[in-house]
Motif scaffolding. Structure first.
Motif, short mmCIF file in Angstrom:
data_model
loop_
_atom_site.label_atom_id
_atom_site.label_comp_id
_atom_site.label_asym_id
_atom_site.label_seq_id
_atom_site.Cartn_x
_atom_site.Cartn_y
_atom_site.Cartn_z
N CYS A 289 0.83 -1.20 0.00
CA CYS A 289 0.00 0.00 0.00
C CYS A 289 0.87 1.25 0.00
O CYS A 289 0.62 2.20 -0.74
N GLU A 290 1.91 1.25 0.83
CA GLU A 290 2.81 2.40 0.88
C GLU A 290 3.59 2.54 -0.42
O GLU A 290 3.77 3.65 -0.94
N ASP A 291 4.04 1.42 -0.96
CA ASP A 291 4.79 1.44 -2.21
C ASP A 291 3.93 2.01 -3.34
O ASP A 291 4.41 2.79 -4.17
N ALA A 292 2.66 1.61 -3.37
CA ALA A 292 1.75 2.10 -4.41
C ALA A 292 1.53 3.61 -4.28
O ALA A 292 1.46 4.33 -5.28
N ARG A 293 1.42 4.07 -3.05
CA ARG A 293 1.22 5.52 -2.84
C ARG A 293 2.45 6.30 -3.28
O ARG A 293 2.36 7.31 -3.97
N VAL A 294 3.64 5.83 -2.88
CA VAL A 294 4.88 6.53 -3.20
C VAL A 294 5.12 6.57 -4.72
O VAL A 294 5.60 7.58 -5.26
N ASN A 295 4.79 5.47 -5.41
CA ASN A 295 5.08 5.35 -6.84
C ASN A 295 3.83 5.54 -7.71
O ASN A 295 3.82 5.10 -8.86
N PHE A 296 2.83 6.18 -7.15
CA PHE A 296 1.54 6.25 -7.85
C PHE A 296 1.66 6.94 -9.21
O PHE A 296 1.04 6.51 -10.18
N GLU A 297 2.46 8.00 -9.29
CA GLU A 297 2.57 8.74 -10.55
C GLU A 297 3.10 7.85 -11.67
O GLU A 297 2.58 7.87 -12.79
N LYS A 298 4.14 7.06 -11.37
CA LYS A 298 4.70 6.15 -12.38
C LYS A 298 3.70 5.06 -12.75
O LYS A 298 3.50 4.76 -13.93
N VAL A 299 3.04 4.48 -11.76
CA VAL A 299 2.04 3.43 -12.02
C VAL A 299 0.87 4.00 -12.81
O VAL A 299 0.36 3.35 -13.72
N GLN A 300 0.45 5.20 -12.45
CA GLN A 300 -0.66 5.83 -13.17
C GLN A 300 -0.31 6.03 -14.65
O GLN A 300 -1.11 5.73 -15.54
N GLY A 301 0.91 6.53 -14.92
CA GLY A 301 1.31 6.75 -16.30
C GLY A 301 1.36 5.47 -17.11
O GLY A 301 0.86 5.41 -18.24
N ASP A 302 1.95 4.43 -16.54
CA ASP A 302 2.05 3.15 -17.25
C ASP A 302 0.68 2.51 -17.46
O ASP A 302 0.42 1.91 -18.52
N SER A 303 -0.19 2.63 -16.48
CA SER A 303 -1.54 2.04 -16.60
C SER A 303 -2.34 2.76 -17.68
O SER A 303 -3.06 2.12 -18.46
N LEU A 304 -2.23 4.08 -17.72
CA LEU A 304 -2.91 4.84 -18.78
C LEU A 304 -2.34 4.47 -20.14
O LEU A 304 -3.10 4.31 -21.11
N ASP A 305 -1.02 4.33 -20.23
CA ASP A 305 -0.40 3.93 -21.49
C ASP A 305 -0.93 2.58 -21.96
O ASP A 305 -1.17 2.37 -23.16
N ALA A 306 -1.11 1.64 -21.02
CA ALA A 306 -1.61 0.31 -21.37
C ALA A 306 -3.02 0.39 -21.94
O ALA A 306 -3.33 -0.23 -22.97
N MET A 307 -3.89 1.15 -21.29
CA MET A 307 -5.27 1.24 -21.75
C MET A 307 -5.38 1.99 -23.07
O MET A 307 -6.17 1.63 -23.95
N ILE A 308 -4.57 3.04 -23.24
CA ILE A 308 -4.56 3.77 -24.50
C ILE A 308 -4.04 2.89 -25.63
O ILE A 308 -4.56 2.91 -26.75
N ALA A 309 -3.02 2.08 -25.34
CA ALA A 309 -2.48 1.17 -26.36
C ALA A 309 -3.52 0.17 -26.83
O ALA A 309 -3.64 -0.10 -28.03
N VAL A 310 -4.29 -0.38 -25.89
CA VAL A 310 -5.34 -1.33 -26.26
C VAL A 310 -6.42 -0.64 -27.09
O VAL A 310 -6.84 -1.16 -28.13
N ALA A 311 -6.83 0.54 -26.66
CA ALA A 311 -7.87 1.27 -27.40
C ALA A 311 -7.40 1.62 -28.81
O ALA A 311 -8.17 1.54 -29.77
N THR A 312 -6.13 1.98 -28.95
CA THR A 312 -5.57 2.28 -30.26
C THR A 312 -5.52 1.04 -31.14
O THR A 312 -5.87 1.06 -32.33
N THR A 313 -5.10 -0.09 -30.56
CA THR A 313 -5.06 -1.36 -31.28
C THR A 313 -6.43 -1.75 -31.81
O THR A 313 -6.59 -2.22 -32.93
N PHE A 314 -7.45 -1.52 -30.99
CA PHE A 314 -8.82 -1.87 -31.35
C PHE A 314 -9.48 -0.84 -32.27
O PHE A 314 -10.59 -1.05 -32.74
N GLY A 315 -8.81 0.31 -32.45
CA GLY A 315 -9.39 1.35 -33.29
C GLY A 315 -10.52 2.12 -32.60
O GLY A 315 -11.37 2.70 -33.28
N TRP A 316 -10.50 2.12 -31.28
CA TRP A 316 -11.55 2.84 -30.55
C TRP A 316 -11.35 4.34 -30.61
O TRP A 316 -12.27 5.11 -30.41
N PHE A 317 -10.11 4.77 -30.84
CA PHE A 317 -9.82 6.20 -31.08
C PHE A 317 -8.44 6.32 -31.71
O PHE A 317 -7.71 5.36 -31.82
#
Length: 235
Positions: free
Chosen positions: A207-235
């Motif tokens: 829990c503490e590790d996630a809080r401390v590194n939230f910005e990096k995790v947030q960026g990578d998670s958004l990149d993952a979802m955007i990559a899938v949406a791009t692959t599928f042609g959703w935008f």
């Protein structure tokens, strides 16, 4: 979207799990319905295509994690195909997201391919194609984009770019939303501790590790979802 669950993909004696895997095989796969799987969804997709003990062919299978339940920020190292589909034009070799799981994908059907993993969970993300031949064509196209040619770029076999119809993650990219982190992630971590899958010390550490590194995790998670949406042609 096939989301996470506290249920196990291999408990196919449970009616709704067997029904879901039937839908994956007979509707989603056959009609190439664009689908994203998360955690249980990732495991269920693979397990839907397994023969599970029958002779012949490489099967998809979900199993309990041999090294125990996983929680917190975990790194996924890209395969070559993972860099193409999840990394885009960046030069990253991995991405870090939040995880809460006790099961994992052990093997994939012949028309699926791993996008990355690590030593404890080798298949943390994967992509599904309509056939083994389509998967091979995708791999061939990726080699052509990274290997110099003699000018013969008009091969009709590869004139249309191949893309998967489904991408699945062991991670939970949705945990990076305010509700996802403060409610879903923290509550799921607590359930894992309550059931004895992880210790209280590990709970506090992840829990503490996630809080401390939230910005990096947030960026990578958004990149993952955007990559899938791009692959599928959703935008």
């Amino acid at each position: 979207l096939i989301p996470g669950s506290l249920s196990a993909a291999y408990d196919t004696h449970i009616e709704w799990i067997e029904k879901l895997q039937s839908v994956i095989r007979n509707d989603i796969h056959k009609m190439r319905l664009k689908t994203m799987g998360v955690c249980f969804g990732h495991q269920c997709f693979a397990h839907a295509f397994g023969t599970h003990g029958e002779v012949g062919g490489r099967e998809g299978q979900a199993i309990k994690c041999p090294t125990g339940a996983k929680a917190g920020k975990i790194s996924l190292s890209f395969t070559q195909e993972g860099r193409v589909l999840l990394d885009g034009n960046s030069d990253k070799c991995n991405m870090e997201m939040l995880y809460t799981h006790g099961d994992m994908v052990h093997s994939l059907p012949e028309f699926a391919i791993s996008l990355g993993g690590n030593a404890n969970v080798p298949i943390e993300a994967c992509a599904y194609f309509s056939s083994k031949e389509e998967k091979i064509l995708f791999q061939k196209q990726q080699r052509q984009t990274t290997t110099p040619t003699n000018g013969d770029d008009n091969n009709t076999e590869t004139s249309t770019t191949v893309r998967p119809y489904a991408v699945t993650f062991q991670a939970h990219p949705e945990y990076i939303s305010p509700t996802g982190f403060n409610v879903n992630y923290l509550n799921t971590i607590k359930v894992l501790e309550d059931r004895g899958y992880i210790t209280q010390q590990l709970l506090e550490e992840v829990c503490e590790d996630a809080r401390v590194n939230f910005e990096k995790v947030q960026g990578d998670s958004l990149d993952a979802m955007i990559a899938v949406a791009t692959t599928f042609g959703w935008f």
